[in-house]
Scaffold this motif. Structure first.
Motif, short mmCIF file in Angstrom:
data_model
loop_
_atom_site.label_atom_id
_atom_site.label_comp_id
_atom_site.label_asym_id
_atom_site.label_seq_id
_atom_site.Cartn_x
_atom_site.Cartn_y
_atom_site.Cartn_z
N GLN A 44 13.89 38.49 12.88
CA GLN A 44 12.83 37.68 13.47
C GLN A 44 12.33 36.76 12.37
O GLN A 44 11.89 37.21 11.32
CB GLN A 44 11.69 38.53 13.99
CG GLN A 44 10.55 37.70 14.59
CD GLN A 44 9.48 38.54 15.25
OE1 GLN A 44 9.74 39.62 15.76
NE2 GLN A 44 8.26 38.03 15.25
N ASN A 48 8.30 35.11 17.85
CA ASN A 48 9.06 34.68 19.03
C ASN A 48 10.31 33.86 18.73
O ASN A 48 10.94 33.34 19.66
CB ASN A 48 8.17 33.90 20.01
CG ASN A 48 7.08 34.75 20.60
OD1 ASN A 48 7.26 35.95 20.82
ND2 ASN A 48 5.92 34.16 20.85
N LYS A 63 11.63 33.62 22.33
CA LYS A 63 11.13 34.63 23.27
C LYS A 63 9.90 34.16 24.02
O LYS A 63 9.01 33.51 23.45
CB LYS A 63 10.79 35.91 22.50
CG LYS A 63 10.31 37.06 23.37
CD LYS A 63 10.01 38.28 22.51
CE LYS A 63 9.56 39.46 23.38
NZ LYS A 63 9.23 40.65 22.56
N ASP A 66 9.35 38.96 28.19
CA ASP A 66 10.56 39.77 28.03
C ASP A 66 11.82 38.94 28.30
O ASP A 66 12.89 39.50 28.52
CB ASP A 66 10.52 41.01 28.94
CG ASP A 66 10.44 40.64 30.42
OD1 ASP A 66 10.29 39.44 30.74
OD2 ASP A 66 10.52 41.55 31.27
N GLN A 67 11.69 37.62 28.26
CA GLN A 67 12.83 36.75 28.47
C GLN A 67 13.08 35.86 27.25
O GLN A 67 12.17 35.65 26.43
CB GLN A 67 12.61 35.87 29.71
CG GLN A 67 12.51 36.67 31.01
CD GLN A 67 12.34 35.77 32.21
OE1 GLN A 67 11.67 34.75 32.15
NE2 GLN A 67 12.94 36.17 33.33
N TYR A 68 14.31 35.35 27.16
CA TYR A 68 14.69 34.55 25.99
C TYR A 68 15.45 33.31 26.42
O TYR A 68 16.17 33.31 27.42
CB TYR A 68 15.60 35.36 25.06
CG TYR A 68 14.96 36.57 24.44
CD1 TYR A 68 14.41 36.53 23.16
CD2 TYR A 68 14.89 37.78 25.15
CE1 TYR A 68 13.82 37.64 22.60
CE2 TYR A 68 14.30 38.90 24.59
CZ TYR A 68 13.77 38.83 23.31
OH TYR A 68 13.18 39.93 22.76
N LEU A 84 22.62 41.60 18.44
CA LEU A 84 21.51 41.63 19.39
C LEU A 84 20.93 43.03 19.53
O LEU A 84 19.71 43.19 19.69
CB LEU A 84 21.97 41.12 20.76
CG LEU A 84 22.23 39.62 20.88
CD1 LEU A 84 22.83 39.30 22.24
CD2 LEU A 84 20.95 38.82 20.67
N LYS A 88 17.15 44.75 19.39
CA LYS A 88 16.75 45.37 20.66
C LYS A 88 16.62 44.33 21.78
O LYS A 88 15.70 44.37 22.60
CB LYS A 88 15.45 46.16 20.49
CG LYS A 88 15.57 47.34 19.54
CD LYS A 88 14.27 48.11 19.43
CE LYS A 88 14.43 49.41 18.66
NZ LYS A 88 14.98 49.24 17.31
N ILE A 89 17.55 43.40 21.79
CA ILE A 89 17.59 42.37 22.82
C ILE A 89 18.81 42.59 23.70
O ILE A 89 19.94 42.70 23.21
CB ILE A 89 17.66 40.95 22.20
CG1 ILE A 89 16.38 40.66 21.40
CG2 ILE A 89 17.86 39.90 23.29
CD1 ILE A 89 16.42 39.35 20.64
N ASN A 90 18.57 42.69 25.00
CA ASN A 90 19.65 42.82 25.98
C ASN A 90 20.12 41.42 26.38
O ASN A 90 19.30 40.57 26.72
CB ASN A 90 19.12 43.57 27.21
CG ASN A 90 20.20 43.89 28.22
OD1 ASN A 90 21.12 43.09 28.45
ND2 ASN A 90 20.09 45.04 28.86
N GLN A 93 18.56 39.57 29.19
CA GLN A 93 17.21 39.00 29.07
C GLN A 93 17.25 37.50 28.76
O GLN A 93 16.23 36.82 28.83
CB GLN A 93 16.43 39.71 27.96
CG GLN A 93 16.09 41.17 28.26
CD GLN A 93 15.41 41.83 27.06
OE1 GLN A 93 16.05 42.33 26.15
NE2 GLN A 93 14.09 41.80 27.06
#
Length: 248
Positions: A44, A48, A63, A66-68, A84, A88-90, A93
């Motif tokens: 990070q 964000n 970010k 909870d969306q990117y 990713l 911890k980013i799916n 997302q």
């Protein structure tokens, strides 16, 4: 018979050198150019805004809740997926993916962002549909046909994320930078950063370095910009200092 065989063998060797020589030279030169690149680690960077390192290239994510929104898609899908997970980013997302251009080291993970709409410049679309070639007779390709072609200065809003495309041809015919929330400038391969100052990207990889230099002038006078994020040369949090000496 032996003379015929020798001549045939000699012709084969010559053909290999003629055809394979330039390819070998290109690969060796590309490798040496890549060695001087300096991407940053997966992390990070500021609130964000995240970087994802995939070998010699970075992609980025912004970010909102909870969306990117993603900028570019890396060189290897498995590597991107692995990095990713560190954040911890799916991939699901990611709702929008903006490509600065369509070279292979920027599009490999398009396929893992299954819920993302893909955007790229209209000019860059010519490298995908066969109208233009990237190298000799070869164009580019991405792992989806569901992409939107966008205009210079076109803007999009995703919740609290605002994205504006700025056409900066040169590295490729349709290279595009993206200004996010008026202060984050994502440049792909439109330029490099050296000692905190912008500079031309590796000339070896540019389709038209003269146009690339002219395009850089388009992104040196953005009053609200604070950060510059490059694909291969890290970032700076001092936009004004980075651009102030360009071609003065």
């Amino acid at each position: 018979m032996k003379k015929i065989f020798k001549r045939f063998f000699l012709v084969i060797i010559i053909l290999i050198l003629v055809i394979g020589g330039p390819f070998i030279w290109y690969m060796l030169k590309a490798k040496s150019e890549i060695k001087i690149m300096a991407p940053i680690e997966t992390q990070q960077i500021v609130e964000n805004v995240f970087s994802v390192r995939d070998t010699f290239v970075n992609m980025y994510l912004v970010k909102d809740g909870d969306q990117y929104v993603a900028i570019d898609a890396g060189n290897n899908a498995d590597n991107v997926d692995y990095e990713l997970k560190k954040l911890k980013i799916n991939p699901d997302q990611v709702i929008a993916l903006f490509l600065t251009h369509t070279d292979g080291d920027h599009v490999a993970a398009v396929k893992i962002f299954k819920k993302a709409q893909v955007y790229l410049s209209k000019a860059e679309g010519q490298l995908l549909n066969g109208q233009k070639s990237r190298f000799l007779i070869f164009g580019n390709k991405i792992a989806t046909k569901e992409y939107l072609l966008i205009d210079d200065q076109q803007q999009f809003t995703f919740g609290n994320i605002k994205v504006k495309g700025i056409l900066t041809p040169g590295h490729t015919i349709g290279s595009m930078c993206y200004l996010v929330n008026d202060k984050y400038l994502f440049t792909g391969d439109a330029l490099s950063l050296k000692n905190g100052k912008i500079d031309l990207f590796n000339l070896f990889f540019n389709m038209d370095s003269k146009s690339a230099a002219e395009s850089m002038g388009l992104i040196t006078n953005i009053p609200t910009a604070e950060y510059i994020f490059t694909a291969h040369y890290g970032f700076t949090n001092d936009y004004k200092k980075a651009v102030q000496d360009w071609r003065k």
